[in-house]
Design a protein around this motif. Structure first.
Motif, short mmCIF file in Angstrom:
data_model
loop_
_atom_site.label_atom_id
_atom_site.label_comp_id
_atom_site.label_asym_id
_atom_site.label_seq_id
_atom_site.Cartn_x
_atom_site.Cartn_y
_atom_site.Cartn_z
N ASP A 139 30.51 43.45 41.90
CA ASP A 139 29.73 43.02 43.06
C ASP A 139 29.95 41.52 43.24
O ASP A 139 29.88 40.76 42.27
N PRO A 140 30.24 41.05 44.46
CA PRO A 140 30.63 39.64 44.63
C PRO A 140 29.64 38.64 44.06
O PRO A 140 30.04 37.66 43.42
N VAL A 141 28.34 38.87 44.26
CA VAL A 141 27.35 37.92 43.75
C VAL A 141 27.29 37.97 42.23
O VAL A 141 27.28 36.93 41.55
N PHE A 142 27.27 39.18 41.69
CA PHE A 142 27.22 39.31 40.23
C PHE A 142 28.49 38.76 39.59
O PHE A 142 28.43 38.05 38.58
N ARG A 143 29.63 39.10 40.17
CA ARG A 143 30.90 38.64 39.60
C ARG A 143 30.95 37.12 39.51
O ARG A 143 31.37 36.56 38.49
#
Length: 287
Positions: free
Chosen positions: A186-190
């Motif tokens: 996930d872009p935010v988590f990554r």
């Protein structure tokens, strides 16, 4: 995923510093966080939940990672000594602790030293060097355990040669099931996860290498002597070869106060997919 509310470093009696990050209200119920392998104080969990539950979440860099000074030859026992001073300095009184993945033995070491009032082990690394796992480890993990037992210094050098944020990220993604990859990529988590990894290696790979040696060796404490409540959280879809070969079943038998939660729909990332359940159970013990 949120930015820390507070960042700092605590000076230890020998002059070293431990780096930490905090989320939630400064007067909240204190919960220490021992993050997983190759990550740092920048990795957290809970988002809005820490505020809603009134939790003061404190994530700590282990020596040689992130903002914590190295401590050559450190052990799980010396980690507990370091955290005793941090707990006093930060007025955390008797906190609870969450140990994720490779952070699990570090969290249990605090319990064995009488520093915490409850433990949540989430997708935790088991005592892989224990004889009960002699025939259930993957060949690669067994080779690592055997290497540490035979020559810890040589194993440390080998882990350091391999260790980097990019190498560990690739390993996590390639060995994770789809349920975990969906979370981690996930872009935010990554972005948050990669930042935590980059910070972990900001001093080089030595801190990661020492962590791995400690995780692959026998524990210096007897789990049967731990008396505080312990919740073991595992996802049945977890495919990590370095967590627990039996999803914490035998570990629960060695911990007289343990409750095992095996979630059929969860994987290794359950700290983020089942955050509220983990925190509610921990707070029930702490309060």
């Amino acid at each position: 995923m949120r930015e820390p509310a507070r960042l700092g470093r605590t000076r230890l009696p020998d002059g070293r510093y431990l780096g930490w990050a905090e989320w939630g209200p400064s007067d909240g119920t204190p919960v220490l966080f021992c993050p997983g392998a190759a990550t740092s104080r920048w990795l957290a969990f809970g988002g809005d939940a820490v505020d809603a539950f009134g939790i003061r979440l404190v994530s700590v860099d282990r020596p040689g990672l992130g903002a914590s000074d190295p401590a050559p030859g450190r052990t799980l026992s010396s980690w507990a000594t370091d955290l005793r001073h941090l707990i006093q300095d930060r007025a955390l009184h008797v906190p609870s602790v969450v140990g994720f993945s490779q952070g699990a033995p570090f969290a249990l070491a605090l319990a064995a030293d009488g520093l915490v009032n409850a433990v949540a082990v989430v997708s935790g690394s088991d005592e892989l060097a224990h004889p009960r796992f002699a025939h259930s480890l993957t060949p690669q993990v067994k080779a690592m355990v055997d290497a540490v037992a035979a020559d810890p210094d040589a194993a440390t050098a080998s882990f350091a040669d391999f260790g980097s944020a990019d190498a560990l990220w690739d390993l996590i993604i390639t060995t994770s099931p789809e349920a975990d990859r969906a979370v981690y990529t996930d872009p935010v988590f990554r972005q948050a996860f990669r930042h935590a990894m980059d910070e972990a290696f900001s001093q080089g790979p030595a801190g990661y290498a020492r962590d791995t040696v400690l995780a692959m060796a026998r524990w210096p404490f007897d789990p049967a002597g731990i008396t505080v409540p312990i919740d073991l959280w595992y996802g049945q879809q977890d495919t990590s070869p370095v967590h627990s070969p039996d999803f914490g079943a035998s570990l629960a038998g060695r911990l007289p106060t343990a409750t095992r939660h095996l979630l059929p729909d969860a994987a290794g990332s359950l700290l983020w997919t089942h955050t509220e359940a983990v925190l509610r159970t921990l707070l029930d013990h702490a309060r």
